[in-house]
Design a protein around this motif. Structure first.
Motif, PDB file in Angstrom:
ATOM      1  N   PHE A  85      82.772  30.190  43.283  1.00 43.50           N
ATOM      2  CA  PHE A  85      81.327  30.500  43.865  1.00 43.50           C
ATOM      3  C   PHE A  85      80.420  30.876  42.466  1.00 43.50           C
ATOM      4  CE2 PHE A  85      84.993  32.071  46.654  1.00 43.50           C
ATOM      5  CZ  PHE A  85      84.277  31.719  47.896  1.00 43.50           C
ATOM      6  N   CYS A  86      78.988  30.700  42.648  1.00 43.89           N
ATOM      7  CA  CYS A  86      77.888  30.893  41.717  1.00 43.89           C
ATOM      8  C   CYS A  86      77.400  31.882  42.232  1.00 43.89           C
ATOM      9  CB  CYS A  86      77.195  29.187  42.572  1.00 43.89           C
ATOM     10  SG  CYS A  86      78.348  27.588  42.086  1.00 43.89           S
ATOM     11  N   MET A  87      76.963  32.748  41.400  1.00 44.97           N
ATOM     12  CA  MET A  87      76.149  33.846  41.642  1.00 44.97           C
ATOM     13  C   MET A  87      74.258  33.492  42.391  1.00 44.97           C
ATOM     14  SD  MET A  87      78.053  36.611  40.909  1.00 44.97           S
ATOM     15  CE  MET A  87      80.020  35.512  41.203  1.00 44.97           C
ATOM     16  N   ASP A  88      74.155  32.497  41.551  1.00 42.68           N
ATOM     17  CA  ASP A  88      72.110  32.585  42.241  1.00 42.68           C
ATOM     18  C   ASP A  88      72.491  30.843  42.009  1.00 42.68           C
ATOM     19  OD1 ASP A  88      71.712  31.742  40.081  1.00 42.68           O
ATOM     20  OD2 ASP A  88      71.411  33.093  39.115  1.00 42.68           O
ATOM     21  N   ASP A 104      70.113  28.931  40.905  1.00 42.37           N
ATOM     22  CA  ASP A 104      70.438  28.071  40.040  1.00 42.37           C
ATOM     23  C   ASP A 104      71.869  27.311  39.229  1.00 42.37           C
ATOM     24  OD1 ASP A 104      67.317  27.900  39.628  1.00 42.37           O
ATOM     25  OD2 ASP A 104      66.750  29.319  37.927  1.00 42.37           O
ATOM     26  N   VAL A 105      72.484  28.826  38.972  1.00 46.44           N
ATOM     27  CA  VAL A 105      73.946  28.140  38.546  1.00 46.44           C
ATOM     28  C   VAL A 105      74.640  27.260  39.698  1.00 46.44           C
ATOM     29  CG1 VAL A 105      76.065  29.364  39.186  1.00 46.44           C
ATOM     30  CG2 VAL A 105      74.519  30.094  37.595  1.00 46.44           C
ATOM     31  N   TYR A 106      74.211  27.731  41.377  1.00 46.46           N
ATOM     32  CA  TYR A 106      74.636  25.961  41.435  1.00 46.46           C
ATOM     33  C   TYR A 106      74.574  24.845  41.848  1.00 46.46           C
ATOM     34  CZ  TYR A 106      75.751  24.377  46.815  1.00 46.46           C
ATOM     35  OH  TYR A 106      75.498  23.738  47.718  1.00 46.46           O
ATOM     36  N   GLU A 107      73.260  24.867  41.362  1.00 47.24           N
ATOM     37  CA  GLU A 107      72.526  23.842  40.944  1.00 47.24           C
ATOM     38  C   GLU A 107      73.198  23.084  40.753  1.00 47.24           C
ATOM     39  OE1 GLU A 107      68.016  23.551  41.698  1.00 47.24           O
ATOM     40  OE2 GLU A 107      68.982  23.845  43.964  1.00 47.24           O
ATOM     41  N   ASP A 108      73.405  23.460  38.768  1.00 47.82           N
ATOM     42  CA  ASP A 108      74.389  23.449  37.656  1.00 47.82           C
ATOM     43  C   ASP A 108      75.600  22.944  38.307  1.00 47.82           C
ATOM     44  OD1 ASP A 108      74.003  22.671  35.475  1.00 47.82           O
ATOM     45  OD2 ASP A 108      73.335  24.387  34.494  1.00 47.82           O
ATOM     46  N   VAL A 109      76.406  23.227  38.726  1.00 48.80           N
ATOM     47  CA  VAL A 109      77.174  22.725  39.073  1.00 48.80           C
ATOM     48  C   VAL A 109      77.667  21.692  39.907  1.00 48.80           C
ATOM     49  CG1 VAL A 109      79.534  23.939  40.105  1.00 48.80           C
ATOM     50  CG2 VAL A 109      78.126  25.715  38.700  1.00 48.80           C
ATOM     51  N   ILE A 110      76.958  22.222  41.407  1.00 41.73           N
ATOM     52  CA  ILE A 110      76.925  21.557  41.561  1.00 41.73           C
ATOM     53  C   ILE A 110      76.802  19.686  41.308  1.00 41.73           C
ATOM     54  CG2 ILE A 110      75.623  20.329  43.847  1.00 41.73           C
ATOM     55  CD1 ILE A 110      77.746  21.513  45.252  1.00 41.73           C
ATOM     56  N   SER A 111      75.886  19.994  40.485  1.00 40.59           N
ATOM     57  CA  SER A 111      75.457  18.724  39.792  1.00 40.59           C
ATOM     58  C   SER A 111      76.592  17.806  38.914  1.00 40.59           C
ATOM     59  CB  SER A 111      74.256  19.151  38.471  1.00 40.59           C
ATOM     60  OG  SER A 111      74.626  19.715  37.407  1.00 40.59           O
ATOM     61  N   GLU A 162      70.560  35.819  46.885  1.00 41.21           N
ATOM     62  CA  GLU A 162      71.565  35.405  44.674  1.00 41.21           C
ATOM     63  C   GLU A 162      71.754  36.941  44.247  1.00 41.21           C
ATOM     64  OE1 GLU A 162      68.900  32.209  42.828  1.00 41.21           O
ATOM     65  OE2 GLU A 162      67.327  34.371  43.412  1.00 41.21           O
ATOM     66  N   VAL A 163      73.105  36.092  43.852  1.00 40.81           N
ATOM     67  CA  VAL A 163      73.342  38.421  42.817  1.00 40.81           C
ATOM     68  C   VAL A 163      72.176  38.277  41.625  1.00 40.81           C
ATOM     69  CG1 VAL A 163      74.763  39.005  41.736  1.00 40.81           C
ATOM     70  CG2 VAL A 163      75.608  37.118  43.495  1.00 40.81           C
ATOM     71  N   PRO A 164      70.977  39.730  41.574  1.00 39.54           N
ATOM     72  CA  PRO A 164      70.330  39.510  41.009  1.00 39.54           C
ATOM     73  C   PRO A 164      71.398  39.748  39.480  1.00 39.54           C
ATOM     74  CG  PRO A 164      70.625  41.511  42.129  1.00 39.54           C
ATOM     75  CD  PRO A 164      71.396  40.794  42.668  1.00 39.54           C
ATOM     76  N   ASP A 165      70.772  38.732  38.342  1.00 37.72           N
ATOM     77  CA  ASP A 165      71.077  39.255  36.667  1.00 37.72           C
ATOM     78  C   ASP A 165      70.133  40.007  36.209  1.00 37.72           C
ATOM     79  OD1 ASP A 165      71.871  38.390  34.278  1.00 37.72           O
ATOM     80  OD2 ASP A 165      70.560  36.832  34.018  1.00 37.72           O
ATOM     81  N   PRO A 166      71.139  41.058  35.985  1.00 40.09           N
ATOM     82  CA  PRO A 166      71.442  42.344  35.033  1.00 40.09           C
ATOM     83  C   PRO A 166      71.254  42.719  33.598  1.00 40.09           C
ATOM     84  CG  PRO A 166      73.484  42.315  35.541  1.00 40.09           C
ATOM     85  CD  PRO A 166      72.988  41.000  36.378  1.00 40.09           C
ATOM     86  N   TYR A 167      71.265  41.463  33.609  1.00 40.48           N
ATOM     87  CA  TYR A 167      71.241  41.243  32.041  1.00 40.48           C
ATOM     88  C   TYR A 167      69.802  41.720  31.335  1.00 40.48           C
ATOM     89  CZ  TYR A 167      71.098  38.942  27.098  1.00 40.48           C
ATOM     90  OH  TYR A 167      71.247  38.780  26.352  1.00 40.48           O
ATOM     91  N   TRP A 168      68.819  41.747  32.166  1.00 42.23           N
ATOM     92  CA  TRP A 168      67.306  42.131  31.295  1.00 42.23           C
ATOM     93  C   TRP A 168      67.148  43.838  32.170  1.00 42.23           C
ATOM     94  CZ3 TRP A 168      66.393  39.131  27.465  1.00 42.23           C
ATOM     95  CH2 TRP A 168      67.116  37.948  27.756  1.00 42.23           C
ATOM     96  N   GLY A 169      68.074  44.040  32.723  1.00 41.49           N
ATOM     97  CA  GLY A 169      67.661  45.389  33.583  1.00 41.49           C
ATOM     98  C   GLY A 169      68.660  46.833  32.720  1.00 41.49           C
TER      99      GLY A 169
END
Ligand code: 4NP
Length: 149
Positions: free
Chosen positions: A80-83, A85-92, A117-124
């Motif tokens: 399971f991919c959180m967003d 970009d991650v999905y496309e990276d994993v699929i590739s 998407e699950v928003p990235d909280p890193y910058w929050g």
């Protein structure tokens, strides 16, 4: 059933998803998490993720970040991919159709959130981490119900 949660750094979203999912599924399940980048490899989750999980009596403090590997596509039944970009990276990184079929967006388990998407909280801040926790909790319930039904 083996489930892998994947985000970018494997220090915020996917460690929380791993910790939440582990307490929802039977012990026979194996739940793990990984990141698409190796920047934080070997690090424990972000302190804010650890605190947010602890607020809900979930201990994710011993998890360690690791990057997704090719072997993960054989080991795991569902990834399971959180967003997106991650999905496309994993699929590739998947090497055949069977491996690609294992990969989906985490939020697609919540039918009304197709492509969300699950928003990235890193910058929050901590409020963002708590909001992500709530989203992941609902998503994990939906995934669990899909798998067990
Ligand atoms: P995560 O959050 O993908 O949910 O673990 C991030 C963690 C680290 C970075 C970005 C997002 N970073 O750029 O270092």
């Amino acid at each position: 059933m083996k489930i892998l949660m994947v985000c970018l750094g494997n220090i915020c979203r996917s460690p929380l998803a791993e910790g939440i999912m582990k307490i929802k599924v039977p012990e026979s399940f194996f739940v793990d998490s990984a990141g698409t980048i190796s920047l934080h490899e070997g690090e424990h989750p972000d302190k804010r993720a650890i605190k947010t999980a602890a607020n809900h009596n979930i201990d994710i403090s011993k998890q360690k970040s690791r990057p997704v590997t090719k072997a993960d596509f054989d080991t795991f039944d569902k990834i399971f991919c959180m967003d997106i970009d991650v999905y496309e990276d994993v699929i590739s990184k998947a090497q055949n159709e069977e491996q690609r079929r294992k990969v989906s967006l985490f939020m697609s388990a919540l039918g009304d959130h197709e492509n969300a998407e699950v928003p990235d909280p890193y910058w929050g801040d901590m409020n963002d981490f708590e909001a992500v926790f709530q989203l992941l909790d609902r998503g994990c319930d939906a995934i669990k119900n899909q798998i067990l039904s």
